[in-house]
Motif scaffolding. Sequence first.
Motif, PDB file in Angstrom:
ATOM      1  N   THR A  75       0.812  -1.153   0.067  1.00 42.76           N
ATOM      2  CA  THR A  75       0.000   0.527   0.172  1.00 42.76           C
ATOM      3  C   THR A  75       0.765   1.011   0.031  1.00 42.76           C
ATOM      4  O   THR A  75       0.058   2.449   0.109  1.00 42.76           O
ATOM      5  CB  THR A  75      -0.792   0.218   1.161  1.00 42.76           C
ATOM      6  OG1 THR A  75      -0.297   0.283   1.802  1.00 42.76           O
ATOM      7  CG2 THR A  75      -1.851  -1.229   0.927  1.00 42.76           C
ATOM      8  N   GLN A  76       2.230   1.328  -0.405  1.00 38.40           N
ATOM      9  CA  GLN A  76       3.023   2.127  -0.034  1.00 38.40           C
ATOM     10  C   GLN A  76       3.503   2.753  -1.385  1.00 38.40           C
ATOM     11  O   GLN A  76       3.535   1.861  -1.975  1.00 38.40           O
ATOM     12  CB  GLN A  76       3.833   2.442   1.016  1.00 38.40           C
ATOM     13  CG  GLN A  76       3.717   1.683   2.182  1.00 38.40           C
ATOM     14  CD  GLN A  76       3.024   2.783   2.705  1.00 38.40           C
ATOM     15  OE1 GLN A  76       3.315   4.046   3.148  1.00 38.40           O
ATOM     16  NE2 GLN A  76       1.934   2.319   3.821  1.00 38.40           N
ATOM     17  N   SER A 118       0.133   6.269   0.963  1.00 42.59           N
ATOM     18  CA  SER A 118      -0.596   5.026   1.772  1.00 42.59           C
ATOM     19  C   SER A 118      -2.314   4.423   1.801  1.00 42.59           C
ATOM     20  O   SER A 118      -3.140   5.494   2.003  1.00 42.59           O
ATOM     21  CB  SER A 118       0.007   5.323   3.601  1.00 42.59           C
ATOM     22  OG  SER A 118      -0.369   3.855   4.032  1.00 42.59           O
ATOM     23  N   SER A 153      -4.884   2.473   3.108  1.00 40.32           N
ATOM     24  CA  SER A 153      -4.873   1.364   4.195  1.00 40.32           C
ATOM     25  C   SER A 153      -6.056   1.194   4.261  1.00 40.32           C
ATOM     26  O   SER A 153      -6.308   0.614   4.923  1.00 40.32           O
ATOM     27  CB  SER A 153      -3.510   0.948   5.073  1.00 40.32           C
ATOM     28  OG  SER A 153      -4.080   2.062   5.139  1.00 40.32           O
TER      29      SER A 153
END
Length: 85
Positions: free
Chosen positions: A19-20, A60, A62
């Motif tokens: 997710t980064q 990010s 998430s």
Amino acid sequence: MRGVAGIEGARVLNEVVFTQVCAEFGDDERTERVLTRLLDDGTTWISGSTWHGRRVMRISVSNWSTNEDDVARALDAVRRAATGL
């Protein structure tokens, strides 16, 4: 996140495995200007960071409730922020 890599002037710096995403826009000063414009726009909040000595946009994703429309709006905001610099 192919969407960021598709924005003119953007370069994804890391291998995206979850997710980064770390992206830059040519140099530290331009990256900072894109970040400032993005936050001033108010559509999305994406932080800045330093990675390997470079100023980066740190994305990010998430939250379980993030959907494709949210991602599209965020990418449009990044594209607007990067345009014309």
